[in-house]
Design an enzyme around this catalytic site. Structure first.
Site, PDB file in Angstrom:
ATOM      1  N   GLU A   1       0.786  -1.259   0.027  1.00 39.93           N
ATOM      2  CA  GLU A   1       0.103  -0.049  -0.184  1.00 39.93           C
ATOM      3  C   GLU A   1       0.956   1.098   0.116  1.00 39.93           C
ATOM      4  O   GLU A   1       2.068   1.308   0.540  1.00 39.93           O
ATOM      5  CB  GLU A   1      -1.023   0.010   1.055  1.00 39.93           C
ATOM      6  CG  GLU A   1      -0.219  -0.238   2.550  1.00 39.93           C
ATOM      7  CD  GLU A   1       0.229   1.046   2.984  1.00 39.93           C
ATOM      8  OE1 GLU A   1      -0.158   2.156   2.749  1.00 39.93           O
ATOM      9  OE2 GLU A   1       1.097   1.133   3.971  1.00 39.93           O
ATOM     10  N   LYS A   2       0.134   2.553  -0.732  1.00 38.60           N
ATOM     11  CA  LYS A   2       0.933   3.641  -0.578  1.00 38.60           C
ATOM     12  C   LYS A   2       0.546   4.663   0.591  1.00 38.60           C
ATOM     13  O   LYS A   2      -0.454   4.854   0.536  1.00 38.60           O
ATOM     14  CB  LYS A   2       0.856   4.394  -1.933  1.00 38.60           C
ATOM     15  CG  LYS A   2       1.422   5.630  -1.969  1.00 38.60           C
ATOM     16  CD  LYS A   2       1.079   6.376  -3.413  1.00 38.60           C
ATOM     17  CE  LYS A   2       1.664   7.820  -3.334  1.00 38.60           C
ATOM     18  NZ  LYS A   2       1.280   8.852  -2.414  1.00 38.60           N
ATOM     19  N   SER A   3       1.443   4.429   1.430  1.00 35.85           N
ATOM     20  CA  SER A   3       1.230   5.198   2.657  1.00 35.85           C
ATOM     21  C   SER A   3       1.016   6.701   2.425  1.00 35.85           C
ATOM     22  O   SER A   3       1.923   7.513   1.820  1.00 35.85           O
ATOM     23  CB  SER A   3       2.262   5.012   3.849  1.00 35.85           C
ATOM     24  OG  SER A   3       2.366   3.649   4.141  1.00 35.85           O
TER      25      SER A   3
END
Length: 458
Positions: free
Chosen positions: A66-68
């Site tokens: 996931e792209k934080s």
């Protein structure tokens, strides 16, 4: 209508260094990585386009996470002969912050005294966890490594780099936490440290399905190639996916205000005209960065009267700010603002903007990405089979009937344990669960996730 999103962005819990100290460390990092340029060495992704789905992910091994939505930082650890252990966070602006009260041991066994890293550079994201938690938690999520204890590992492929993180960073640090709970749970301990959850690209659907279980904000996916070295600056193999309507561009904002003529003064008097900074601007230009100090007008920002009042009530400087914007659905000729980018001194470069615009026009929806996962998995397994057949053929020609497997060719699920007889780490150690999931994963789920479980009790 403008959306001034209220996001809890993390603040670095340290002290920014002065120019001389910063330059000294910049040169140290450059020397460690064999670079002449002391600029920020972190890799930057490109926007995900349709051909990445139809071609790239079908033909190359990728891992996905996931792209934080946090603060991108590098973590640098040194052991100064006089000042001792130094831990620093490096921002994208190449500013250095000294982080006190934290220790990263080099080995699992510190019974005879502390052990120290010298020349370890990790890539990660500083996030503020505010979802599904009773109180905010600051956490540094590691997702890559550039150097480990003085050794440049950027030429290594991703599985090797993550293996180094597991064996020489996370395991010793986790052991330190278990043995010193009074230190890591103290109020002055700056942040928690974790290894970001990753999985093979064909499990992107699983990552998406669990996004709402994360403790921090996330706005997309990152696909990292398992077959390429770490790249300084823009990396054409590092892919950032967002839903098309959430793709954003960072611009510099320039407001053009109305000028009024005082009827009681001579028009030739330079003081007879004044700028009305209270009324809504006639025009708000969004300017694109071309490098250096060069900007050019690119597009316009949509602003309603109530939006202007909202901005004014912030009582902050507005002119020249970097703003994150997305295309306005109801009027494609305009953009709408999401937030200020106080962490950036420049907007996106025009070359990046062109790619983002292409990604918006030719974007891949979440449904399309999910639908493609079985095909990506089938292509991955086909590559493994073809490589294994090629290995058998080459060994047969040399008279060997029982070839040793090539570990780099194996899927992640076969490389989760490191062969300690090898001279250097390879693969991934530890559990396949991770603190970032609010609920524990079931047995057999995510078996090929190359990550490491820390000892946090969440």
């Amino acid at each position: 209508m403008i959306q001034l999103e209220e996001r809890d962005m993390p603040e670095i819990p340290g002290t920014i260094l002065d120019r001389n100290e910063t330059q000294e460390l910049r040169l140290m990092v450059a020397d460690l990585l064999g670079r002449r340029n002391p600029s920020f060495p972190g890799a930057q992704p490109i926007s995900f386009e349709r051909y990445h789905l139809n071609d790239t992910l079908m033909n190359k091994d990728y891992y996905v996470c996931e792209k934080s939505d946090g603060l991108r930082c590098l973590l640098f650890i040194i052991n100064h002969p006089e000042r001792g252990e130094g831990v620093f966070l490096i921002t994208r602006e190449n500013d250095y912050y000294y982080i006190p009260n934290i220790h990263f041991p080099l080995t699992n066994n510190e019974e005879k005294g502390k052990t120290y890293h010298h020349g370890t550079l990790l890539d990660g994201e500083l996030v503020l966890e505010t979802k599904n938690v009773p109180e905010p938690v600051l956490r540094f999520c590691i997702f890559d490594a550039l150097a480990i204890n003085g050794k440049d590992i950027t030429k290594r492929h991703l599985p090797k780099r993550l293996g180094y993180i597991t064996e020489q960073v996370m395991k010793p640090f986790d052991n330190f936490k278990r043995k010193n709970p009074e230190i890591v749970n103290a109020p002055d301990f700056p942040f928690k440290v974790s290894f970001k959850l990753m999985t093979s690209s064909y499990h992107a659907d699983d990552v998406l399905s669990k996004m709402d279980q994360l403790f921090h904000e996330s706005d997309g996916l990152i696909f990292t190639c398992a077959e390429t070295p770490y790249v300084f600056g823009t990396d054409s193999t590092l892919l950032k996916w967002k839903p098309a309507h959430e793709n954003t561009v960072d611009y510099k904002m320039e407001m053009i205000f109305k000028k009024f003529q005082d009827p009681d003064l001579d028009p030739r008097d330079p003081d007879s005209t004044y700028t009305d900074y209270d009324s809504k601007p006639e025009l708000i230009k969004l300017r694109v960065w071309k490098g250096g100090a060069d900007y050019e007008d690119f597009t316009k920002l949509s602003l309603e009267n109530e939006d202007w009042e909202k901005l004014k009530n912030l009582r902050q400087p507005l002119q020249g700010r970097i703003v994150e914007c997305r295309k306005k659905l109801s009027d494609p000729g305009f953009w709408e603002m999401l937030r200020f980018r106080n962490d950036k001194s420049n907007g996106n470069h025009i070359s990046v903007v062109d790619k983002i615009l292409h990604s918006i026009q030719d974007g891949v929806s979440e449904e399309e990405l999910i639908e493609a996962c079985p095909k990506i998995g089938k292509a991955w397994k086909k590559r493994i089979y073809e490589k294994s057949q090629g290995s058998r053929s080459s060994y047969s020609e040399t008279g060997r009937s029982h070839p040793e497997p090539n570990r780099e060719d194996e899927p992640a699920s076969k490389r989760t344990k490191i062969d300690m007889e090898e001279p250097e780490p390879n693969g991934f150690g530890g559990s396949t669960t991770n603190h970032q999931n609010a609920s524990k994963q079931n047995s057999g789920e995510f078996q090929d996730i190359p990550t490491y479980e820390d000892s946090d009790d969440e």
